[in-house]
Design an enzyme around this catalytic site. Sequence first.
Site, PDB file in Angstrom:
ATOM      1  N   GLY A 138       0.794  -1.228   0.000  1.00  0.00           N
ATOM      2  CA  GLY A 138       0.000   0.000   0.000  1.00  0.00           C
ATOM      3  C   GLY A 138       0.823   1.274   0.000  1.00  0.00           C
ATOM      4  O   GLY A 138       0.265   2.360  -0.141  1.00  0.00           O
ATOM      5  N   ASP A 171      29.714   6.289  -7.568  1.00  0.00           N
ATOM      6  CA  ASP A 171      28.600   5.425  -7.994  1.00  0.00           C
ATOM      7  C   ASP A 171      29.019   3.949  -8.021  1.00  0.00           C
ATOM      8  O   ASP A 171      29.932   3.565  -8.741  1.00  0.00           O
ATOM      9  CB  ASP A 171      28.225   5.894  -9.411  1.00  0.00           C
ATOM     10  N   HIS A 197      19.154  -1.871 -25.164  1.00  0.00           N
ATOM     11  CA  HIS A 197      19.283  -1.124 -23.913  1.00  0.00           C
ATOM     12  C   HIS A 197      20.731  -1.191 -23.428  1.00  0.00           C
ATOM     13  O   HIS A 197      21.395  -2.206 -23.584  1.00  0.00           O
ATOM     14  CB  HIS A 197      18.360  -1.707 -22.831  1.00  0.00           C
ATOM     15  N   HIS A 233      25.266   3.380 -15.940  1.00  0.00           N
ATOM     16  CA  HIS A 233      26.254   3.384 -14.848  1.00  0.00           C
ATOM     17  C   HIS A 233      27.558   2.718 -15.280  1.00  0.00           C
ATOM     18  O   HIS A 233      27.562   1.760 -16.047  1.00  0.00           O
ATOM     19  CB  HIS A 233      25.683   2.655 -13.641  1.00  0.00           C
TER      20      HIS A 233
END
Lengths: 554, 554
Positions: B48, B194, B363, B367
């Site tokens: 939820g 990263d 695709h 990164h």
Amino acid sequence: MAKELQKLQIIPLGGLGEIGKNMTVIRYGNEIILIDAGLMFPDEDMPGIDLVIPDISYLVENKDIIKAIVLTHGHEDHIGALPYILRQISAPIYGTRLTLGILEGRLKENNVDASNLHPVNPGDIINAGCFSVGFIHVNHSIPDATGLSIRTPLGMIVHTGDFKFDYTPIDGKMTDFRAFSELGNRGVLVMMADSTNAEREGHTPSEKTVGIAFDKTFRNARDRIIIATFSSNVHRIQQVMDNAVKYHRHVAILGRSMINVVTISLKLGYLNAPEGLIIDIDEINNFPSEQIVIITTGSQGEPMSALTRMAMSDHRKVGIVPGDTIVLSATPIPGNEKLVARTIDNLLKLGANVIYGRDQGIHVSGHASREELKLMHNLVRPKFFIPVHGEYRHLVKHAQLAEEIGMDPDHIFIAENGNILEFTRDKGAIVGKVQSGKVLIDGLGVGDVGNIVLRDRRQLSQDGIIIVVMTMDKEKSCIVSGPDIVSRGFVYVRESEELMNNSKERVAASIKKCLENKVTEWSALKANVRETLGRYLYEQTRRRPMILPIIMEV
Amino acid sequence: MAKELQKLQIIPLGGLGEIGKNMTVIRYGNEIILIDAGLMFPDEDMPGIDLVIPDISYLVENKDIIKAIVLTHGHEDHIGALPYILRQISAPIYGTRLTLGILEGRLKENNVDASNLHPVNPGDIINAGCFSVGFIHVNHSIPDATGLSIRTPLGMIVHTGDFKFDYTPIDGKMTDFRAFSELGNRGVLVMMADSTNAEREGHTPSEKTVGIAFDKTFRNARDRIIIATFSSNVHRIQQVMDNAVKYHRHVAILGRSMINVVTISLKLGYLNAPEGLIIDIDEINNFPSEQIVIITTGSQGEPMSALTRMAMSDHRKVGIVPGDTIVLSATPIPGNEKLVARTIDNLLKLGANVIYGRDQGIHVSGHASREELKLMHNLVRPKFFIPVHGEYRHLVKHAQLAEEIGMDPDHIFIAENGNILEFTRDKGAIVGKVQSGKVLIDGLGVGDVGNIVLRDRRQLSQDGIIIVVMTMDKEKSCIVSGPDIVSRGFVYVRESEELMNNSKERVAASIKKCLENKVTEWSALKANVRETLGRYLYEQTRRRPMILPIIMEV
């Protein structure tokens, strides 16, 4: 019915458009054999469900004409429904020894009679009604796996089972090319073949490559080694044991299903462990850590499994310590990615060296990739082809593969569970549909949880529930007590006292108005509560909890 | 406090041990700057919940000393928390034009003041308190992405942002090697970098390779082409448009976020579309199908997205027909695998040709892979290193990489959200912890759903709820009405009438016994109902629904 007018029917009841609950009916006239009876694990849109099995209404309707149940191998998605469906149907069950050994355990756990099991060897042929079923050895991620040749009055059906072509199998037994090739030479009417890896180019690596990766791990590890894999991957377990012997380590087995399968496999001779190799898990601390390897369940991050408990520092017998080398010898099954990732993270936090991921050589698939599928098609050269054992896109890719190697597209059937595929000697078509679907198992209940219950569970999980209770005197048309509001899974009541008080007032006012307008039908009053409160709560919170008005009468 | 005694602190409030809700505090003395303020999408154990943002208690406590918020790029996991946290803190916000363009839309949607946004260009340096922050162009899956150089009184901090090294970027602008290299030459105290792809060997392919795959698709497609990708991947969208021009197709844009980003990007000049290329979705039927390409959201199988609706034959404007070529130009984010698979299956069932999967070239990641990370480390050569932007295993792999290329392991910090990392000119240590964590957003509620509510939702979703209502006369200690039993999400009541009747009887008998024994405390009566009924239902069903006794008084 004259025999020449009878048709051969193939009716998949599970395993098409899904990976799981494999089950196929072969029917000729008034005789049926059933291939496999598997289960599936529930999707995330089936909260609270433990297992899913095929709807077998069709089999129950025809239970008097089922001549045999033949099993291709011992994986749950091929045998797991039997403990449930054998309460409704019965027939002699045929399978190889390991398959039946595993099944026997499952049946006994569920208090189901296991006396009608008939072990066969690869190469054997059994007769069931008008059918003769031959068992053909295939390589897969469990030993003793088989494909099937099913001789019918109208021609031969070949079912590959789950298979790959492993040219260097651990037990030295290759997929029986010759048998498939001979069937092809004699003529095959229909082939059903494993589509799991129909998206994957090339050739699935041999199970033996995993042993090479294990060897490297054993050579480098200074302390304990813990290897998690599927309990049924007996060849994988054998390779761990072989490396343990080579590198002078003892093997402890952990996890209920792992212990079960290892015990059966040792007993039946599918696993070879020299005397003294295997020790009890309680003995591991009697040895230096560099002499220990633990084989365990939990490679899918399953919440209650041994490895997951270790990763949570919650296992009674094994605590992870820095220096431990942990190998996840498996690829996450779709849907389990996050559970597996969490287990890896937790193990790393405990200081373990964790070996995981696709590029480590520590896992190979048990299913044929595209080049192997092409080989199988060329060996069997069937007249008709039904891709099975796959989600819809796998079936499509497998059908495209068959077309690419020259099959007539009109002879390829991408079918759905429940379809009746009907064949003569030279024609095939989808001619109808029988009842099929999912039966959900939740606790002791088989099939008592359906769509309405699941829908309620999903709604409850999203925004919780609000219960509005009041006691009314129906004769006087007035509220005697309440309305009271109780919520669960909606908001903290303490933080939302005002919201709850306003809700009560609104409900009370709205009911009062109804009664003034002589609306006294309880269904109308309840609808009014749901509407009034639902609208108010959505305005205030943008949530839609389930609203359950309960009116008591005094 | 004398200046030389002051320390430099780096406090990650999000983004460590997780991919999402990136947020880092840089503090020197009584001055703070904040890097990024992202959101995260909820896990499956948060039913939820719509969104998750970082707990910013630390920032609220220190709100008077926040000098600036600097943004590396416009992805949701870097800017998405701002509409919520700007109600509690404020400071000038700096970012490149596209970043702020996207942010401005988000703020306006949420009725949050957007007047304190200060656009910068890569290469610019801004001053904020004692800090100077430089913006360094990097390649990523959104244009206008930046790394940061943060000059502090104790030395230079470099934050790479999300980056890769793309030697053939779509807009011709490479990651600014020279800037990173110069910073390295001058000396860098700490680098944050990263870690998303720290598990991935080699070098992430150039975005341009996707254009080559698109070219092949356009060359082969005879009818419509529909391409689903992330709305923020503007370079990807540019490549679709370039191919549309080349192959004489018109482009229609579908999906709210796609339309938003394309509109902003066209306005700011990040997308170039010749006059007449883009048409309205309502115009597509005015052109032959071979002249149409649709760019849409839904590459993650999100239930309400345009592509998912098309796949369900539930989109108002676009119906999939055989001949359509659909490209899923994205990899499923962990957790979305099954949604994406279902979308593919549904599209295939409608007869579309669907191009998907890792080996199609459609695709690439945004990164850096391991070789690129090594390059970045060698350019910047920091004294201290904090791997950021990754789950725990990614941080570990990135730390190992830094060690492999020669860094002192004592100078590498695998930190957790909330850790205070303190640095002098030559020392660094984790010295403490501030409050940090997850704030859950559900509808309009920010932080009002906590662990108890989530636990209730999870329990409700597993086995549903049983409500036991009765009205009692407390003075006479007797039941006036009931007990009545209502269930939701447990079993079909009609099928389980007997179970429900037995339950009522047991509860009634048990309450009666309590009252006879003078047990009249409501809490004791309720506990008794829960226990009696819980035990009975578990025996009968092996399920544990939530049991909610409600006693009304008259």
